[in-house]
Design a protein around this motif. Structure first.
Motif, PDB file in Angstrom:
ATOM      1  N   THR A   1      38.170  59.082  43.128  1.00  0.00           N
ATOM      2  CA  THR A   1      39.066  60.215  43.282  1.00  0.00           C
ATOM      3  C   THR A   1      38.463  61.413  42.566  1.00  0.00           C
ATOM      4  OG1 THR A   1      40.934  58.682  43.255  1.00  0.00           O
ATOM      5  CG2 THR A   1      41.440  61.014  42.940  1.00  0.00           C
TER       6      THR A   1
ATOM      7  N   LYS B   1      45.745  54.556  52.296  1.00  0.00           N
ATOM      8  CA  LYS B   1      45.836  55.715  53.198  1.00  0.00           C
ATOM      9  C   LYS B   1      47.208  56.394  53.087  1.00  0.00           C
ATOM     10  CE  LYS B   1      45.941  56.756  58.117  1.00  0.00           C
ATOM     11  NZ  LYS B   1      45.937  56.176  59.457  1.00  0.00           N
TER      12      LYS B   1
ATOM     13  N   GLN C   1      47.594  58.287  49.799  1.00  0.00           N
ATOM     14  CA  GLN C   1      46.886  59.560  49.795  1.00  0.00           C
ATOM     15  C   GLN C   1      47.642  60.599  50.623  1.00  0.00           C
ATOM     16  OE1 GLN C   1      42.686  59.646  50.103  1.00  0.00           O
ATOM     17  NE2 GLN C   1      42.656  61.683  50.985  1.00  0.00           N
ATOM     18  N   GLU C   2      48.092  60.233  51.812  1.00  0.00           N
ATOM     19  CA  GLU C   2      48.793  61.177  52.692  1.00  0.00           C
ATOM     20  C   GLU C   2      50.111  61.652  52.095  1.00  0.00           C
ATOM     21  OE1 GLU C   2      49.266  59.076  56.370  1.00  0.00           O
ATOM     22  OE2 GLU C   2      47.151  59.308  56.914  1.00  0.00           O
TER      23      GLU C   2
ATOM     24  N   ASN D   1      47.588  64.049  48.395  1.00  0.00           N
ATOM     25  CA  ASN D   1      47.285  65.320  49.067  1.00  0.00           C
ATOM     26  C   ASN D   1      48.212  66.453  48.635  1.00  0.00           C
ATOM     27  OD1 ASN D   1      45.183  64.141  50.447  1.00  0.00           O
ATOM     28  ND2 ASN D   1      46.316  63.876  52.341  1.00  0.00           N
ATOM     29  N   GLN D   2      49.363  66.137  48.042  1.00  0.00           N
ATOM     30  CA  GLN D   2      50.304  67.157  47.585  1.00  0.00           C
ATOM     31  C   GLN D   2      50.083  67.547  46.117  1.00  0.00           C
ATOM     32  OE1 GLN D   2      51.527  64.809  49.960  1.00  0.00           O
ATOM     33  NE2 GLN D   2      51.269  66.413  51.324  1.00  0.00           N
TER      34      GLN D   2
ATOM     35  N   PHE E   1      43.935  68.281  43.500  1.00  0.00           N
ATOM     36  CA  PHE E   1      43.320  67.153  44.190  1.00  0.00           C
ATOM     37  C   PHE E   1      42.293  67.666  45.195  1.00  0.00           C
ATOM     38  CE2 PHE E   1      43.226  64.277  47.891  1.00  0.00           C
ATOM     39  CZ  PHE E   1      42.680  63.166  47.279  1.00  0.00           C
TER      40      PHE E   1
ATOM     41  N   GLN F   1      39.398  65.276  46.750  1.00  0.00           N
ATOM     42  CA  GLN F   1      39.121  64.250  47.751  1.00  0.00           C
ATOM     43  C   GLN F   1      39.158  62.872  47.129  1.00  0.00           C
ATOM     44  OE1 GLN F   1      35.137  65.187  49.102  1.00  0.00           O
ATOM     45  NE2 GLN F   1      34.239  63.685  47.735  1.00  0.00           N
ATOM     46  N   ARG F   2      39.134  61.878  47.996  1.00  0.00           N
ATOM     47  CA  ARG F   2      39.176  60.489  47.568  1.00  0.00           C
ATOM     48  C   ARG F   2      38.379  59.677  48.566  1.00  0.00           C
ATOM     49  NH1 ARG F   2      44.452  56.873  47.896  1.00  0.00           N
ATOM     50  NH2 ARG F   2      44.040  55.419  46.242  1.00  0.00           N
TER      51      ARG F   2
END
Length: 72
Positions: A6, A48, A51-52, A56-57, A61, A63-64
């Protein structure tokens, strides 16, 4: 074992960083061994969704990546 990488940077909530030109980057390495009864597809789908719906919020942040080594 599965490795999660991350990458993020400091958000703008830290006043000391806001007053400088610094924007430090953080890298987090996390290794996982799947629990008995959990298969790789379940783990990947859960990662997944996390992360979504969460990462992502988050401020800062970037990337991962989810990677799997030769030994599993």
């Amino acid at each position: 074992m599965v490795m999660m990488i991350t990458v993020g940077c400091a958000g703008h909530s830290n006043e000391n960083l806001m007053n400088t030109n610094l924007n430090p980057t953080m890298v987090e390495l996390t290794s996982f061994q799947l629990a008995e009864g959990v298969n790789e597809d379940q783990f990947v789908e859960t990662a997944k969704l996390m992360q979504e719906n969460f990462l992502n919020q988050q401020a800062g942040f970037i990337q991962r990546a989810l990677v799997k080594g030769e030994e599993g």
